[in-house]
Design an enzyme around this catalytic site. Structure first.
Site: not given
Length: 453
Positions: A330-332
């Site tokens: 997710e994301c990072g």
């Protein structure tokens, strides 16, 4: 329908910047010093405030996000995590009534209503006198079921507090439970995604000790506990989970990757995963005998060089993912899987399991709650599978993926997102796996299949 007695109260405020997190940390510590077992919760999707709670109480704080979880699951998770605590302390997000768009939906107020939580309002009283009473009364009466029963004044001196206490209580019908003076040396720093993380504040325990000492001196802790004890028994529906299999799943956990919902990790464990933490910054190798990977969000951009320098681990990650090891990023964590991270003219080589690069922008990109719908079969669900999530990031990438459609909860706009395969989910949206436990079950099934090879 089950029922459990959970003494509880919520700390909320008229708006952000009122001192909620600072005061909650002080109260958590002060209650612990009275010999009490304390459970902590945070309304909304914020990852950072619960890290502060966790450092104070020595156990994980939990997020309660009504948009992502729904009311029934929220009540269940409160009962599950607080049933053995002497008191549960909730911290509201933003302003008490601030929900999605122009509504109270998913606000701290709606959480109080959902979980029958008495509310104590933190009021920043700097530069105000009788107007404090108007603020408290306005918030109490804005909704007939506000749950507001007490208030604590922040940034006020003891003489002013004692001088105005009786008139404020008389005008509002709300009990004042104490005050905090201005404590300049006890503020937490901020950055682009909110407060800096708890791990980055070297003197956090000293700060919390000062806050707790002040709470013991100027807050009616027994009065807070009396309010908590008056909370109605919490009713909820039990949830039964059957393990899918047994396997080891590596979870990236360090300064670069630290955004996780503890209940979501617990769900993976309940379904059969032994969660093994590792550091993409410091560990040269992946943990042994793993059958899955979880790469959460965080601040990889702040550690771009250190991540790029760990070449052995980068290669091991790419080899594992290319070889079909299930990976949820997710994301990072998604950014980390791309070929490069760009900082101006500087290009850092990261995992490279996905084509493309990411870079920081000057503003929040695709910010807010979203409804996610799968466009194809993938690691987490079949085509058509849905879950609610949120995006909150300043970075963007050249390969955001198109396996899901993210539709703004407000109804204003949608976009493609997430790179997926039968063994991969990698995208910007954050999800809470308790929002659709079948997503977690699907991931663990794939990990079990990989382990059986």
């Amino acid at each position: 329908m089950a029922e459990v007695k959970v003494p509880r109260f919520m700390i909320s405020a008229p708006g952000s910047g009122s001192g909620k997190t600072t005061i909650v940390c002080g109260l958590l510590k002060a209650l612990m010093e009275k010999g009490l077992s304390v459970a902590a919760f945070k309304s909304g999707p914020d990852y950072i405030d619960p890290m502060f709670h966790s450092r104070v109480i020595g156990a994980k704080s939990r997020n309660l996000d009504l948009f992502m979880l729904g009311q029934a699951t929220t009540r269940y998770l409160v009962a599950k995590n607080a049933r053995h605590a002497d008191v549960a302390v909730f911290e509201g997000a933003m302003g008490f009534y601030d929900g999605m768009g122009k509504t109270t939906e998913a606000s701290a107020y709606e959480l109080a209503c959902t979980c029958d939580v008495p509310v104590v309002l933190i009021v920043n009283s700097k530069g105000a006198a009788l107007s404090i009473a108007a603020t408290i009364k306005g918030f109490k009466e804005f909704r007939s079921d506000s749950y507001i029963v007490g208030a604590i004044l922040n940034n006020v001196n003891p003489m002013s507090y004692l001088f105005y206490k009786d008139v404020i209580e008389r005008e509002t019908g709300v009990k004042l439970l104490g005050y905090f003076p201005v404590m300049q040396d006890c503020n937490f720093e901020s950055r682009h995604l909110g407060l800096v993380t708890a791990e980055e504040i070297g003197d956090l325990q000293q700060i919390v000790a000062k806050l707790a000492a002040q709470a013991a001196k100027s807050v009616d802790l027994d009065g807070l506990l009396q309010i908590a004890a008056q909370a109605a028994p919490l009713t909820y529906d039990e949830v039964s989970l059957e393990p899918v299999g047994r396997m080891r799943v590596a979870v990236a956990m360090d300064k670069a990757f630290c955004f996780y919902y503890q209940d979501a990790l617990d769900l993976l464990a309940e379904l059969g995963a032994e969660l093994v933490p590792f550091s993409p910054i410091a560990d040269a190798h992946l943990p042994e005998n793993i059958s899955g990977l979880v790469l959460g969000g965080g601040y990889p951009e702040l550690y771009a060089q250190q991540l790029a320098d760990n070449k052995t681990l980068l290669q091991e990650l790419k080899t594992a993912i290319d070889g079909g090891m299930p990976c949820f990023a997710e994301c990072g964590g998604f950014m980390y899987l791309l070929e490069h991270y760009r900082d101006g003219d500087k290009l850092y080589s990261w995992v490279g399991a996905l084509k493309g690069e990411s870079a920081m922008t000057k503003k929040l990109t695709r910010f807010g709650y979203v409804h996610l719908t799968a466009q194809q079969d993938n690691l987490l669900c079949p085509a058509g599978g849905t879950i609610n999530g949120h995006e909150f990031h300043y970075s963007d990438s050249t390969n955001n993926g198109a396996s899901f459609i993210a539709a703004k909860a407000s109804g204003r706009g949608s976009w493609e997102c997430a790179n997926t395969t039968p063994t991969l989910y990698a995208g910007y949206p954050h999800i809470h796996l308790w929002g659709n436990p079948e997503f977690a079950r699907s991931f663990i099934k794939q990990c079990a299949a990989y382990a059986a090879k």
